[in-house]
Write a protein that holds these residues in place. Structure first.
Motif, PDB file in Angstrom:
ATOM      1  N   ARG A  71       1.820  -4.787 -11.800  1.00  0.00           N
ATOM      2  CA  ARG A  71       1.091  -5.734 -10.956  1.00  0.00           C
ATOM      3  C   ARG A  71       1.570  -7.174 -11.113  1.00  0.00           C
ATOM      4  N   VAL A  78       2.418   1.300 -10.856  1.00  0.00           N
ATOM      5  CA  VAL A  78       3.094   0.124 -10.316  1.00  0.00           C
ATOM      6  C   VAL A  78       2.713  -1.111 -11.122  1.00  0.00           C
ATOM      7  N   LYS A 108       0.467   1.169 -16.209  1.00  0.00           N
ATOM      8  CA  LYS A 108       0.987  -0.019 -15.529  1.00  0.00           C
ATOM      9  C   LYS A 108       1.035  -1.265 -16.413  1.00  0.00           C
ATOM     10  N   HIS A 115       0.822  -1.207   0.000  1.00  0.00           N
ATOM     11  CA  HIS A 115       0.000   0.000   0.000  1.00  0.00           C
ATOM     12  C   HIS A 115       0.857   1.258   0.000  1.00  0.00           C
ATOM     13  N   GLU A 127       1.996   6.408  -7.131  1.00  0.00           N
ATOM     14  CA  GLU A 127       0.869   7.019  -7.841  1.00  0.00           C
ATOM     15  C   GLU A 127       0.710   8.490  -7.493  1.00  0.00           C
ATOM     16  N   GLN A 141       2.579   1.711  -3.442  1.00  0.00           N
ATOM     17  CA  GLN A 141       1.617   2.133  -4.459  1.00  0.00           C
ATOM     18  C   GLN A 141       1.204   3.588  -4.263  1.00  0.00           C
ATOM     19  N   TYR A 166       1.624  -3.266  -4.334  1.00  0.00           N
ATOM     20  CA  TYR A 166       0.363  -2.537  -4.285  1.00  0.00           C
ATOM     21  C   TYR A 166      -0.534  -3.302  -3.316  1.00  0.00           C
TER      22      TYR A 166
END
Length: 277
Positions: free
Chosen positions: A170, A168, A216, A155, A162, A158, A190
């Motif tokens: 995935r 990011v 991304k 978290h 952002e 990310q 993330y």
């Protein structure tokens, strides 16, 4: 595969392997310049690992559960390559941004780390993306301690990426590491706070965010080599990586050496604040 928790012997082994991986990047650093080919860097790395460090390059012939063995000793991802770029005979040119990802096996233990290199001056965007990706990794590292969740790490990485206008990746993530190159758990970059595995003392894993200047989404590289991944929109991508140990009170970065870039100032500020608390 379950999570492995390292005892004192394992931690000693991981410290040695991690230091050697970082020292390999120290050794390669002066060679990353205009005109060198990534194949030449790969040959330098292979000779240094096998002859000087008396160790094994983990990527060489690694399959990762697939059918195509990785043919080189390091990964070199240039510009819009996201990860797993295979060294080749194309010379690096001024302005290229390059991620060099190395993993060394010493006495059965794996040390895994990567750094970004800007060849020559580099664009403002390339330098900013590399710097902010480095900071994003450290935002994740500084959270590490027993009792937090892997989702907390994802978290914060990310949110930081952002908030700076980047995205990011995935599909690729950090991973547990020890006597096996890729162990549990998966370390996403993330996510939501309080989700995924809770950290416990003795865990070792990588934090290695792949962050794109554009969107991304990613795709297989045009080489169709079974490994190289690129950004779908051809935007620049960057990655930094460290191997981390969860200690009783926090974390230890295992992939540090004399030539390692220093942590960002906010990390030192946090350490000093904790020491004075």
């Amino acid at each position: 595969m379950s999570i492995t928790y390292k005892d004192e012997e394992g931690i000693r082994g991981m410290r040695v392997a991690g230091r050697l991986a970082s020292e390999l990047l120290d050794y390669l650093t002066p060679y990353v310049k205009v005109g060198v080919t990534t194949n030449e860097l790969d040959k330098l790395a292979y000779d240094y690992i096998t002859q000087v460090q008396e160790a094994i390059p983990a990527p060489l012939n690694y399959t990762g559960g697939g059918n195509i063995p990785y043919p080189k000793s390091i990964c070199t991802s240039v510009n819009h390559q996201v990860c797993h770029g295979i060294p080749n005979d194309k010379p690096l040119k001024k302005g290229d941004s390059v991620n060099i990802d190395v993993t060394v096996i010493k006495n059965g233990w794996h040390g895994d780390t990567s750094r970004m290199f800007i060849v020559g001056e580099g664009s403002i965007l390339a330098r900013r993306l590399s710097a902010l990706t480095y900071e994003a990794m450290w935002h994740g590292i500084q959270l590490v301690k027993p009792g937090i969740h892997l989702g907390d790490i994802g978290h914060v990485i990310q949110r930081f990426a952002e908030s700076n206008g980047f995205s990011v990746v995935r599909e690729f993530c950090g991973h547990g590491i020890g006597r096996v190159f890729h162990e549990e758990p998966q370390v996403l970059h993330y996510g939501k706070p309080g989700t995924m595995e809770m950290l416990k003392t003795g865990m070792t894993f990588t934090i290695e965010p792949m962050i794109n200047a554009g969107k991304k989404e990613i795709k297989e590289g045009p080489e169709k080599d079974g490994w190289s991944i690129v950004t779908k929109d051809h935007s620049l991508s960057a990655q930094w990586e460290h191997t981390i140990l969860v200690t009783e009170t926090g974390y230890e970065v295992l992939t540090l050496s004399a030539g390692s870039p220093p942590p960002p100032p906010f990390v030192n500020a946090q350490v000093n604040a904790q020491a004075n608390a």
